[in-house]
Motif scaffolding. Structure first.
Motif, PDB file in Angstrom:
ATOM      1  N   CYS A 264      -4.263   1.808  -6.948  1.00  0.00           N
ATOM      2  CA  CYS A 264      -4.543   2.583  -8.223  1.00  0.00           C
ATOM      3  C   CYS A 264      -5.903   2.271  -8.744  1.00  0.00           C
ATOM      4  O   CYS A 264      -6.640   1.333  -8.354  1.00  0.00           O
ATOM      5  CB  CYS A 264      -3.320   2.257  -8.983  1.00  0.00           C
ATOM      6  N   ASN A 302       4.513   2.044 -13.218  1.00  0.00           N
ATOM      7  CA  ASN A 302       4.238   2.945 -12.077  1.00  0.00           C
ATOM      8  C   ASN A 302       3.928   2.716 -10.780  1.00  0.00           C
ATOM      9  O   ASN A 302       4.094   3.376  -9.744  1.00  0.00           O
ATOM     10  CB  ASN A 302       2.989   3.880 -12.356  1.00  0.00           C
ATOM     11  N   GLY A 305       7.107   2.992  -8.008  1.00  0.00           N
ATOM     12  CA  GLY A 305       7.263   4.191  -7.547  1.00  0.00           C
ATOM     13  C   GLY A 305       6.000   5.117  -6.902  1.00  0.00           C
ATOM     14  O   GLY A 305       6.360   5.576  -5.946  1.00  0.00           O
ATOM     15  N   GLU A 306       4.862   4.607  -7.240  1.00  0.00           N
ATOM     16  CA  GLU A 306       3.636   4.956  -6.353  1.00  0.00           C
ATOM     17  C   GLU A 306       3.654   4.561  -5.154  1.00  0.00           C
ATOM     18  O   GLU A 306       3.052   4.810  -4.083  1.00  0.00           O
ATOM     19  CB  GLU A 306       2.390   4.947  -7.152  1.00  0.00           C
TER      20      GLU A 306
END
Ligand code: SF4
Length: 351
Positions: A264, A302, A305-306
């Motif tokens: 990310c 996140n 999920g990611e």
């Protein structure tokens, strides 16, 4: 993606063209005359994934060194010749699996013929290379400057000269440091020849700009199904060229294998040293021949999920991280242990 229908050309024990896998090339930056250093570099490049290696042959000593280099390496060896046809002949006699010449700077027809005859005798391919920096004056005038059309005409003229000499075991390269010109030239030439194409953005620059220019240029060209072998040219360690070439091919779905790391971009929620961790993971995965995706995410909001789309992932929390496998959280570990836990998973992957 459908690939351009090019002829199959054999280079040593490898083949390019005809829809065969796109092979990765690089060039040594040692003195070719220094056999020990050159072999050492070729071996490191081979281990990194280089399929074909090219060495500069600026002297007769370098041409003669090729036979010893060849004995000690396991990938095809290409000799890069400029100006002196005698060096091309010597390189062929000393076992080069292919030669790269620009017939435009080899000189008279007799000299080109002598090189062609030597290549023909041993049935080794000739790469006809033209470069925007050395485009003939007449073509610069005809097209009002250096253009894609001029590059294509120059390359096809030279191919014709060699074909008229009775040899068609050829590979073509048209190179320019202007990415869009290079892309256009490839689009034009692919409809006019079925000789395999060696694709690259020449003089692309340092690691940063060279990688971006190469990725954009090769991406445009390869995505159209054009190209049979590639070289990423970087002002840097040739090992970086191999890493980048592999990544470009994998990104385009043209090569399998090797772990893909997704990470990310970090934000205000990041609570671990994610940039440091992602870089460590990127280095770590280079040692594994697994065809999987590893996610390195900054937070537990996140991250899981990611990371679901990845095979394996880590997501950071406050001083801790979670390990995710096939979308499932499997354990919580201190931040300091995230890398070693990931390594352990990779060591045992599939077992
Ligand atoms: Fe921010 Fe979390 Fe997304 Fe990373 S995964 S960018 S830390 S929200």
């Amino acid at each position: 993606m459908s690939r351009a229908n090019t002829r199959v050309v054999k280079i040593g024990d490898r083949v390019i063209g005809g829809g065969n896998p796109i092979l990765i090339q690089s060039m040594t930056n040692t003195k070719t005359e220094d056999v020990e250093a050159t072999v050492k570099q070729i071996q490191a490049l081979t281990e990194a994934g280089c399929d074909i290696i090219r060495c500069a042959v600026p002297t007769m000593e370098a041409a003669k060194a090729l036979s010893e280099i060849k004995k000690q390496i396991s990938i095809p060896l290409v000799a890069d010749i400029h100006f002196d046809y005698r060096l091309a002949i010597a390189a062929i006699e000393n076992g080069a699996d292919k030669i790269r010449i620009n017939p435009g700077n080899i000189g008279s027809r007799d000299r080109i013929q002598a090189v062609v005859d030597a290549a023909k005798e041993r049935q080794i391919p000739i790469r006809v290379g033209v470069n925007s920096g050395s485009l003939e004056k007449e073509l610069v005038e005809k097209y009002n400057g250096v253009t894609a059309e001029g590059l294509v005409e120059s390359a096809l003229d030279k191919v014709r000269i060699i074909e008229e000499m009775g040899y068609d075991n050829l590979v073509i390269s048209i190179k320019s440091s202007d990415v869009m010109m290079c892309a256009k030239a490839h689009e034009l030439i692919t409809n006019q020849t079925d000789h395999p194409l060696h694709v690259g953005i020449t003089e692309a620059g340092t690691l940063y700009s060279g990688n971006i220019k190469s990725a954009v240029g090769l991406g445009i060209i390869l995505y159209q199904g054009i190209g049979d072998t590639i070289r990423v040219s970087l002002t840097g360690d040739p090992l970086e060229e191999i890493k980048s070439a592999k990544r470009i091919l994998k990104t385009l779905g043209l090569r399998k294998g090797g772990i893909e790391v997704v990470s990310c971009p970090t934000c205000g929620r990041t609570q671990i040293d994610l940039i440091g961790l992602a870089n460590q993971v990127e280095t770590l995965v280079q040692g594994y021949d697994l065809d999987i995706k590893v996610a390195v995410m900054g937070c537990v909001v996140n991250g899981p999920g990611e990371a679901k789309e990845a095979d394996l992932g880590v997501a950071g929390g406050k001083g801790v991280g979670i390990l995710i496998k096939k979308g499932e959280i499997v354990k919580k570990v201190p931040e300091s242990e995230l890398l070693s836990v990931l390594k352990d998973e990779l060591d045992h992957w599939g077992k």
